[in-house]
Design a protein around this motif. Sequence first.
Motif, PDB file in Angstrom:
ATOM      1  N   THR A 224      38.108  28.372  46.950  1.00 47.16           N
ATOM      2  CA  THR A 224      38.904  28.349  45.661  1.00 47.16           C
ATOM      3  C   THR A 224      39.181  29.583  45.268  1.00 47.16           C
ATOM      4  OG1 THR A 224      37.318  26.235  44.776  1.00 47.16           O
ATOM      5  CG2 THR A 224      38.928  27.536  43.243  1.00 47.16           C
ATOM      6  N   ALA A 225      38.329  30.782  45.258  1.00 46.99           N
ATOM      7  CA  ALA A 225      38.795  32.077  45.071  1.00 46.99           C
ATOM      8  C   ALA A 225      39.787  32.810  45.876  1.00 46.99           C
ATOM      9  CB  ALA A 225      37.711  33.073  45.075  1.00 46.99           C
TER      10      ALA A 225
ATOM     11  N   LEU B  96      28.619  25.083  38.503  1.00 47.44           N
ATOM     12  CA  LEU B  96      29.820  25.016  39.390  1.00 47.44           C
ATOM     13  C   LEU B  96      30.497  26.118  38.807  1.00 47.44           C
ATOM     14  CD1 LEU B  96      31.118  24.046  42.045  1.00 47.44           C
ATOM     15  CD2 LEU B  96      31.982  22.153  40.803  1.00 47.44           C
TER      16      LEU B  96
ATOM     17  N   ARG C 167      28.723  24.202  47.810  1.00 50.36           N
ATOM     18  CA  ARG C 167      29.008  24.843  46.517  1.00 50.36           C
ATOM     19  C   ARG C 167      29.526  26.153  46.756  1.00 50.36           C
ATOM     20  NH1 ARG C 167      25.326  25.574  42.725  1.00 50.36           N
ATOM     21  NH2 ARG C 167      26.285  24.605  40.965  1.00 50.36           N
ATOM     22  N   LEU C 168      28.882  27.056  47.300  1.00 47.80           N
ATOM     23  CA  LEU C 168      29.056  28.359  47.512  1.00 47.80           C
ATOM     24  C   LEU C 168      30.556  28.677  48.445  1.00 47.80           C
ATOM     25  CD1 LEU C 168      25.590  30.271  48.134  1.00 47.80           C
ATOM     26  CD2 LEU C 168      27.075  30.185  46.136  1.00 47.80           C
TER      27      LEU C 168
ATOM     28  N   LEU D  76      31.524  38.153  46.919  1.00 49.98           N
ATOM     29  CA  LEU D  76      32.766  37.406  47.047  1.00 49.98           C
ATOM     30  C   LEU D  76      34.087  38.253  47.315  1.00 49.98           C
ATOM     31  CD1 LEU D  76      32.950  34.022  46.040  1.00 49.98           C
ATOM     32  CD2 LEU D  76      35.051  34.934  45.986  1.00 49.98           C
TER      33      LEU D  76
ATOM     34  N   LEU E 162      36.787  38.714  50.539  1.00 50.58           N
ATOM     35  CA  LEU E 162      38.097  38.414  50.313  1.00 50.58           C
ATOM     36  C   LEU E 162      38.976  39.570  50.691  1.00 50.58           C
ATOM     37  CD1 LEU E 162      38.323  36.456  47.163  1.00 50.58           C
ATOM     38  CD2 LEU E 162      38.717  35.678  49.517  1.00 50.58           C
TER      39      LEU E 162
ATOM     40  N   LEU F  36      29.721  29.469  39.027  1.00 50.41           N
ATOM     41  CA  LEU F  36      30.193  29.842  40.415  1.00 50.41           C
ATOM     42  C   LEU F  36      31.682  30.125  40.459  1.00 50.41           C
ATOM     43  CD1 LEU F  36      27.973  27.659  42.605  1.00 50.41           C
ATOM     44  CD2 LEU F  36      27.840  30.078  42.425  1.00 50.41           C
ATOM     45  N   LEU F  37      32.508  29.337  39.871  1.00 47.71           N
ATOM     46  CA  LEU F  37      33.878  29.413  39.954  1.00 47.71           C
ATOM     47  C   LEU F  37      34.331  30.509  39.054  1.00 47.71           C
ATOM     48  CD1 LEU F  37      34.989  25.651  40.081  1.00 47.71           C
ATOM     49  CD2 LEU F  37      35.184  26.978  42.156  1.00 47.71           C
TER      50      LEU F  37
ATOM     51  N   GLY G 204      33.867  33.460  41.167  1.00 49.04           N
ATOM     52  CA  GLY G 204      34.649  33.443  42.435  1.00 49.04           C
ATOM     53  C   GLY G 204      36.083  34.020  41.703  1.00 49.04           C
TER      54      GLY G 204
ATOM     55  N   ALA H 281      38.201  37.091  42.785  1.00 52.83           N
ATOM     56  CA  ALA H 281      39.832  37.278  43.332  1.00 52.83           C
ATOM     57  C   ALA H 281      40.372  38.216  42.383  1.00 52.83           C
ATOM     58  CB  ALA H 281      40.261  36.124  43.119  1.00 52.83           C
TER      59      ALA H 281
ATOM     60  N   PHE I  87      32.754  26.251  48.737  1.00 56.41           N
ATOM     61  CA  PHE I  87      33.964  25.742  48.141  1.00 56.41           C
ATOM     62  C   PHE I  87      34.442  27.013  47.109  1.00 56.41           C
ATOM     63  CE2 PHE I  87      35.284  23.632  43.853  1.00 56.41           C
ATOM     64  CZ  PHE I  87      36.308  22.884  44.379  1.00 56.41           C
ATOM     65  N   THR I  88      33.327  27.610  46.452  1.00 53.44           N
ATOM     66  CA  THR I  88      33.747  28.699  45.559  1.00 53.44           C
ATOM     67  C   THR I  88      34.600  29.844  46.553  1.00 53.44           C
ATOM     68  OG1 THR I  88      31.711  28.395  44.115  1.00 53.44           O
ATOM     69  CG2 THR I  88      32.794  30.475  44.068  1.00 53.44           C
ATOM     70  N   PHE I  89      34.100  29.931  47.570  1.00 51.04           N
ATOM     71  CA  PHE I  89      34.946  31.067  48.321  1.00 51.04           C
ATOM     72  C   PHE I  89      36.323  30.531  48.490  1.00 51.04           C
ATOM     73  CE2 PHE I  89      36.410  32.112  52.590  1.00 51.04           C
ATOM     74  CZ  PHE I  89      36.392  33.445  52.661  1.00 51.04           C
TER      75      PHE I  89
END
Lengths: 190, 215
Positions: free
Chosen positions: B109-110, A17, B102-103, A74, A78, A20-21, A24, A28, B105-107
């Motif tokens: 959060t980003a 996790l 999880r993915l 990602l 966005l 991933l974060l 992510g 951003a 959630f990651t999106f």
Amino acid sequence: MNENDRTTLAAPHYLTLFELLLLGMLGALVVFANVALRFPIRMPGHSGIVWMALLVIARVIVPKHGASSFAAVLSGVLAALMGVGDKGALNTLLSYAAAGVGVDVVCALVRAPERAAVCAAAGAVGNLAKLGVKVLLELWIGIPTGFVLLGRVYPAVTYTVFGAAGGYLGFLVLQALRRAGFFAYLAERR
Amino acid sequence: MLSLAASLAVMLPLGKLAVFVSCFGALVVAGGLTRPVYDHLRRIRVLVCVLFALDWLFIGLGFAVLITLRLGLLVTAFTLLCATTTPEEVRQVFERCGMPRRLAFTFATAYRSLDLVETEWHGILEAQRARGIMGPASADPPWSGWRRRLGDAVALVVPAVVLVAQRAWQVTEAAAARGFDAPVRRPSVGPRLASLDHLLLAGTAGLFIALYVVQ
């Protein structure tokens, strides 16, 4: 099998996790840097300097195949949702994704992606992949191949140069992060 | 799906494409999306004009119109999606389509971190300027200004990456404390599709089939 058994038998995820974060957040950062950090150059592909640097950084600090692609996809979603890019959301999404895949492909081919030459090559390939998406979309809508190829000779050179510069910038940033003990910080959290 | 269908419609021949673009334009006007569509088209006006002139000069007027319509449609097709859908709705759609939590959630959060990234970026910029590392670029000639900015970028990106990693770790800990990665979770209930959504989905599916048949 009860729920506790499921807990113990659950297979570990490929990316944690935290990873991933982290990817992510870097995604951003890619979007924001593309909007905010502009170099005073009026040449095609110059946005790749910071863009490729961040993708190379993403691939090295999360040393797993597909890390850069994940951050790129990602950031593409966005950016598309935010209306970034001048040729529509489809082009934005595919360009971002292709750049990440390009960086990943180069890093997957070598053992130590944190070397300067590899970072520069990954940046160049990633930025060229971005240009490749533009060319493919132009060919797809029927613009004559001759026009497209003639119009893209000069950008191909500048995309390569700026991509390599971006990759090298990524290498410099990684060196600075290593000196600052950032990789030890990351290792504690994995 | 409607945006995807509009993207695929660029392969239609001129007559049918003109009809499709007219319908698409009517939908854009009815949806009150003329402003974002106009903004997208304005950004590519130079490219469109050059292509139109070259195509007309070397091939013909019909082809020039065809390429212009295709380019315009491709650029604006996803405006419908982007202008009418919030990232939170996109996340919910991802989850409904089976994307791992999880993915999604990651999106989410980003996306929520964009404001934070901007704030921290400006903070870093001010701090580096206070240290004399970053200076106004306009005083330099273009080429040396560019080289200096490359060096400045390292001073900007390093703290940004560190702050982003710290933020990612904080969110990871907060999520773990709330049992995010626990194997047993109660499913959350997202918004249900309304009858208008079903109607629009059916219409889009019909459009897909019609495009396939016409093609």
